[in-house]
Design an enzyme around this catalytic site. Sequence first.
Site, short mmCIF file in Angstrom:
data_model
loop_
_atom_site.label_atom_id
_atom_site.label_comp_id
_atom_site.label_asym_id
_atom_site.label_seq_id
_atom_site.Cartn_x
_atom_site.Cartn_y
_atom_site.Cartn_z
N LYS A 180 -15.59 -89.67 -18.94
CA LYS A 180 -16.89 -90.27 -19.37
C LYS A 180 -16.95 -90.52 -20.91
CE LYS A 180 -21.73 -89.74 -19.74
NZ LYS A 180 -21.73 -89.96 -21.09
N GLU A 255 -17.26 -77.05 -25.39
CA GLU A 255 -17.13 -77.00 -26.81
C GLU A 255 -18.45 -77.43 -27.41
OE1 GLU A 255 -15.18 -76.13 -29.12
OE2 GLU A 255 -13.37 -75.68 -27.89
N CYS A 289 -19.45 -80.45 -35.57
CA CYS A 289 -19.77 -79.21 -34.96
C CYS A 289 -19.08 -78.19 -35.85
CB CYS A 289 -19.44 -78.91 -33.51
SG CYS A 289 -17.68 -79.15 -33.28
N GLU A 386 -28.78 -75.81 -35.52
CA GLU A 386 -27.95 -76.84 -35.84
C GLU A 386 -28.74 -78.06 -36.30
OE1 GLU A 386 -25.02 -78.30 -33.18
OE2 GLU A 386 -23.54 -78.18 -34.80
#
Length: 484
Positions: A180, A255, A289, A386
């Site tokens: 995807k 992740e 990230c 974040e």
Amino acid sequence: MSETIAAVGGENFIAGQWTPSQGGRTYERHNPWRPAEVVGEFPSSDAQDVAAAIDAAEAAWPAWSGLPAAKRGAFLARAADAIEARLEDIAHDMTREMGKPLRESRLEAGRAAAIFRFFSGEGWRPLGEVFEQSATGGAVYTRRRPLGVVGLITPWNFPAAIPAWKTGPALAYGNTVVLKLAQDAPLTGLHLARALEEAELPHGVFNVVIGRGGDVGEPLVADERVRAISFTGSVPVGQGVRELGTGAGKRVQLELGGHNPMIVADDAKLDPAVQAAYAGAFWSAGQKCTATRRIYAQDGIYEDFRARFLQRMSEGKVGDPADPETEVGPLVNESQFETVLAGIARGREEGGTLLAGGDRADPDAYLIAPALFEDVADDAFLSCEEVFGPVTSLYRFRTLEEAIERANSVRFGLSASVFTTDLEIADRCIRELQAGILHVNSQTAGADVHVPFGGSKSSGYGPHEQGRAAIEFYTEEITVYQDV
Ligand code: UN1
């Protein structure tokens, strides 16, 4: 009003065929640098398309898993050649659809080829270990077997590298794939599909479905024929994937986010530290990230570091991502743009001092001037959560012990960096910093293709990706007692 400049069509890739979504729905992707420009029209797929892709992957699995690993690897080597042949096209499409500066898009397209190249070699490497049976001295050995159909869910921020680093090992070790792609960057991923098509990969071994998470991701995770799900993306979505996937009895690898610290000790070489801080915090507009979110500078060099860093910020070219000189381009879409601006506003409301940047830097583009904060409290939003954009904060510390404790105080643990010329300081950081990836005298971002990649704490779940470590997730290990 939207204008279409050389817009291209994209379709799903199922059973070796380019196919529109069965429901016939599509969406337009716009260029984040010039949002009026349509990059292309792509399928808004749904559960029917996912089911068709899984059917194809399931049908292809017996023959694919039965091929010698070296022959499977040969397809990946040819696909790596095909990616290299179209490197410039991939890089330009990446820049146009998600705003990554061209200089980085080029590197990433090359990285995707290198990943396929590395995993093509896995066909020649060991798939188990040999022992002696304790009672008889007969043979007993371990052997890695593929799982079956695996589902891969990938984000927009590394639209070539992350699909490649999940697909490469999945295929090399004998699985078939339903991938995807993220709605914000499908075009780049479709280049990988074209490369695998050019490599004459058997039909159904690799399938791509484009669409929203709820419409495509969820049915993929829920389908009982899918043995494993590898996901890279946000923490809340990842948690949902883990619950649904593990509840359905499948393997899940996640992740997720990071809040990566960089420690600059008094004895550090400051120029390379400043370069690394800039690149780590602001390249790809901080949409990694692994980006540097917190910079801890020691008392003795604090002012000097800050002055040099501000100087470096004033020199970095911010603007059109298609300009090869540009270091910081736009955010991927309007909602990320708004979220990052809100994060900056919150940083100020909570007492942070904005030393530079933080404003919209272009009337059309989702462009934010790189932002540097100071005096942000350790428990403030910016120090803990974040904000996925070009925003970083500078903190002063006295002792290494204090820096390590503060660096470790967040729930994330993806990457960390220390700048020092003192081996004892480096050694202590290597032992004590809570991160899956540690950098001594280099920036927090970046990932070599042949070594493990993955975080600790809330940054990841399941075995690490990339390099030989990928075999853990994409195979099951069996033990064979073999007597004559
Ligand atoms: C890198 O730092 O080059 O989504 C790779 C991300 C990470 C990959 C980072 N999974 O940003």
